[in-house]
Design an enzyme around this catalytic site. Sequence first.
Site, short mmCIF file in Angstrom:
data_model
loop_
_atom_site.label_atom_id
_atom_site.label_comp_id
_atom_site.label_asym_id
_atom_site.label_seq_id
_atom_site.Cartn_x
_atom_site.Cartn_y
_atom_site.Cartn_z
N THR A 156 38.25 -6.54 -32.87
CA THR A 156 38.48 -5.34 -33.69
C THR A 156 39.69 -5.51 -34.62
O THR A 156 40.80 -5.10 -34.30
CB THR A 156 38.75 -4.12 -32.79
OG1 THR A 156 39.82 -4.48 -31.89
CG2 THR A 156 37.55 -3.69 -31.99
N THR B 296 63.02 -2.98 -31.36
CA THR B 296 61.76 -3.58 -31.79
C THR B 296 61.82 -3.94 -33.28
O THR B 296 62.47 -3.24 -34.07
CB THR B 296 60.55 -2.65 -31.52
OG1 THR B 296 59.49 -2.98 -32.42
CG2 THR B 296 60.87 -1.19 -31.72
N ASP C 290 63.22 2.08 -11.77
CA ASP C 290 62.04 2.51 -12.54
C ASP C 290 61.47 3.78 -11.91
O ASP C 290 61.56 3.98 -10.70
CB ASP C 290 60.96 1.42 -12.51
CG ASP C 290 60.04 1.46 -13.72
OD1 ASP C 290 60.09 0.52 -14.52
OD2 ASP C 290 59.27 2.45 -13.85
N SER D 150 55.65 4.62 -36.46
CA SER D 150 55.09 5.52 -35.43
C SER D 150 56.26 6.30 -34.84
O SER D 150 57.42 5.92 -35.04
CB SER D 150 54.41 4.73 -34.30
OG SER D 150 55.40 4.17 -33.43
N ASP E 194 64.19 8.52 -11.85
CA ASP E 194 64.01 8.90 -13.26
C ASP E 194 65.38 8.82 -13.93
O ASP E 194 66.29 9.60 -13.60
CB ASP E 194 63.45 10.34 -13.34
CG ASP E 194 63.21 10.75 -14.79
OD1 ASP E 194 63.57 9.97 -15.71
OD2 ASP E 194 62.68 11.86 -15.00
N TYR F 268 57.03 6.45 -31.68
CA TYR F 268 57.69 5.55 -30.72
C TYR F 268 58.72 4.67 -31.44
O TYR F 268 59.88 4.59 -31.03
CB TYR F 268 56.65 4.67 -29.98
CG TYR F 268 57.22 3.34 -29.58
CD1 TYR F 268 58.25 3.25 -28.64
CD2 TYR F 268 56.78 2.15 -30.17
CE1 TYR F 268 58.82 2.02 -28.30
CE2 TYR F 268 57.33 0.93 -29.84
CZ TYR F 268 58.35 0.88 -28.90
OH TYR F 268 58.91 -0.33 -28.58
N HIS F 269 58.28 4.01 -32.54
CA HIS F 269 59.21 3.12 -33.24
C HIS F 269 60.40 3.91 -33.81
O HIS F 269 61.51 3.41 -33.88
CB HIS F 269 58.48 2.36 -34.35
CG HIS F 269 57.51 1.34 -33.83
ND1 HIS F 269 56.15 1.57 -33.74
CD2 HIS F 269 57.70 0.09 -33.33
CE1 HIS F 269 55.56 0.49 -33.23
NE2 HIS F 269 56.47 -0.41 -32.97
N LYS G 122 63.14 4.27 -31.41
CA LYS G 122 63.96 3.06 -31.30
C LYS G 122 65.02 3.04 -32.41
O LYS G 122 66.13 2.57 -32.21
CB LYS G 122 63.10 1.79 -31.36
CG LYS G 122 61.94 1.74 -30.40
CD LYS G 122 62.36 1.69 -28.95
CE LYS G 122 62.63 0.31 -28.45
NZ LYS G 122 62.79 0.26 -26.98
N1 LIG Z 1 56.11 -5.50 -24.73
C1 LIG Z 1 56.36 -5.73 -26.01
O1 LIG Z 1 55.58 -6.43 -26.69
C2 LIG Z 1 57.58 -5.15 -26.65
C3 LIG Z 1 57.84 -5.47 -28.00
C4 LIG Z 1 58.99 -4.94 -28.60
C5 LIG Z 1 59.86 -4.14 -27.88
N2 LIG Z 1 59.58 -3.84 -26.57
C6 LIG Z 1 60.54 -2.98 -25.85
O2 LIG Z 1 60.85 -3.59 -24.62
C7 LIG Z 1 61.01 -2.60 -23.60
C8 LIG Z 1 60.10 -2.91 -22.43
O3 LIG Z 1 58.75 -2.96 -22.89
P1 LIG Z 1 57.56 -3.16 -21.89
O4 LIG Z 1 56.41 -3.67 -22.67
O5 LIG Z 1 58.03 -3.90 -20.70
O6 LIG Z 1 57.25 -1.64 -21.52
P2 LIG Z 1 56.87 -1.01 -20.09
O7 LIG Z 1 56.40 0.37 -20.33
O8 LIG Z 1 55.99 -1.93 -19.34
O9 LIG Z 1 58.29 -0.99 -19.38
C9 LIG Z 1 59.19 0.08 -19.44
C10 LIG Z 1 59.44 0.53 -18.01
O10 LIG Z 1 60.40 1.58 -18.04
C11 LIG Z 1 60.02 2.56 -17.14
N3 LIG Z 1 60.60 3.84 -17.57
C12 LIG Z 1 60.35 4.53 -18.72
N4 LIG Z 1 61.04 5.68 -18.73
C13 LIG Z 1 61.76 5.72 -17.58
C14 LIG Z 1 62.65 6.66 -17.01
N5 LIG Z 1 62.92 7.84 -17.60
N6 LIG Z 1 63.22 6.38 -15.81
C15 LIG Z 1 62.93 5.20 -15.18
N7 LIG Z 1 62.08 4.29 -15.65
C16 LIG Z 1 61.50 4.54 -16.86
C17 LIG Z 1 58.48 2.57 -17.17
O11 LIG Z 1 57.92 3.11 -16.01
C18 LIG Z 1 58.18 1.08 -17.34
O12 LIG Z 1 57.96 0.45 -16.12
C19 LIG Z 1 60.70 -1.25 -24.25
O13 LIG Z 1 61.91 -0.60 -24.56
C20 LIG Z 1 59.95 -1.63 -25.51
O14 LIG Z 1 60.22 -0.69 -26.52
C21 LIG Z 1 58.46 -4.33 -25.95
#
Ligand SMILES: NC(=O)c1ccc[n+]([C@@H]2O[C@H](COP(=O)([O-])OP(=O)(O)OC[C@H]3O[C@@H](n4cnc5c(N)ncnc54)[C@H](O)[C@@H]3O)[C@@H](O)[C@H]2O)c1
Length: 382
Positions: free
Chosen positions: A253, A144, A31, A179, A74, A181-182, A185
Amino acid sequence: MKVMILGGDGYLGWPTSMHFAAQGHEVLALDNYLRRKICFDTDSNPLVTRPTMPERSILFEEVSGKKIETEAVDLCDYRKFESIFKDFMPDVMIHYAEQPSAPYSMRGYEEARLTLQNNLDVTFNAIWAVKEHNPNCHIVKLGTMGEYGTPNIDIEEGWIDIEHKGRSDKFLFPRQAGSLYHTTKVLDTDLIWFYVRTYGLKVTDLMQGPVYGVATEETASNDQLESFFNYDDIFGTVVNRFIVQAVHGVPLTVYGKGGQTRGYLDIRDTLQCVYLAAMNEPDAGTLNIFNQFVETFSVNQLAEHVQKVSKSLGLDVEIKSVPNPRKEMEDHHYNPAHSGLLELGLKPHYLTDDVMASMIESVLRYKDQIVTRRIMPRVSWK
Ligand SMILES: NC(=O)c1ccc[n+]([C@@H]2O[C@H](COP(=O)([O-])OP(=O)(O)OC[C@H]3O[C@@H](n4cnc5c(N)ncnc54)[C@H](O)[C@@H]3O)[C@@H](O)[C@H]2O)c1
């Protein structure tokens, strides 16, 4: 198995790292702390500060005797990613490492650009590391449910058979995200499908709904191991936000009419689903897609549930409609299929009154740390 977790510090990545390690797998969590940085930059810090990856890893080893290797990197930097991949040679790569906030991606040019570049770069690099150095490695990618949007037909599990002018074929189910973001994906899914069908990779893409909860089996003996709990408009999801609003004594809200319906799941079920996916790898050249949620609720149903359970805990909660900052349908058809993970063995946890009450009680312990200015929406799609 050797399991590499991209985004291992995140809301889902850290609990997943502990879960696989607890089952005896060798885990490497990667991460770059992008989530923590965005939370800081946008004044969206979680309710409770959590230790860094190496600190969490030490705490976890103390309670479980199991090790989780961690590295700050990264993953947009392909040469570094590739070198870590070659050293570790994972059997499974779980890809969570994206910028996952829809409001953040809609905040302005810089945020949109970061989201687009970061999410596609990490996905592209993950594919290339696997394709070049170990095509046998199974990629489990988090997509997602928001990729599908809210079409006026039933949503299938990833694919749809189409008959057209007397001929038929199978295609990815149409995607129309709400959005940027979506939309990243959706682009990930297309990129993955191209590389799977062209180079014979093995990928499972999990179309997940919004997740709630922070506690899992692995956090039972030390709540410092629990995941992030965000209640702001950037990273907070609707259940968390309503619970904090109830505890803080401000009206819940509801955006617009509140008929927006989505499929939700408990964080413990995310761990089950990802584990089941990892254990059931597809054949080479196959993209398996599962819809990952256990029950659907409208925003109004969630608000009423939080209100009812809060009342039983002595909290007086009001529900109020606020102008919807998003562009989305507030009243729509929603009937997505979700049988694949159940067939693999998922045993769902439902959002019962008891589960709701335990989440409200855990927020009550940190009531004094709630920051009022993080509650109302600050980003608008318009
Ligand atoms: N949390 C939800 O409700 C949810 C729902 C649907 C889909 N998702 C998907 O699940 C995945 C995880 O979601 P989350 O809620 O844990 O998000 P999050 O942001 O908490 O976790 C993602 C992690 O990836 C790391 N990261 C991002 N870009 C990076 C890079 N270039 N190099 C290294 N690390 C990097 C971030 O620092 C973060 O810790 C995502 O892909 C998200 O789209 C989450």
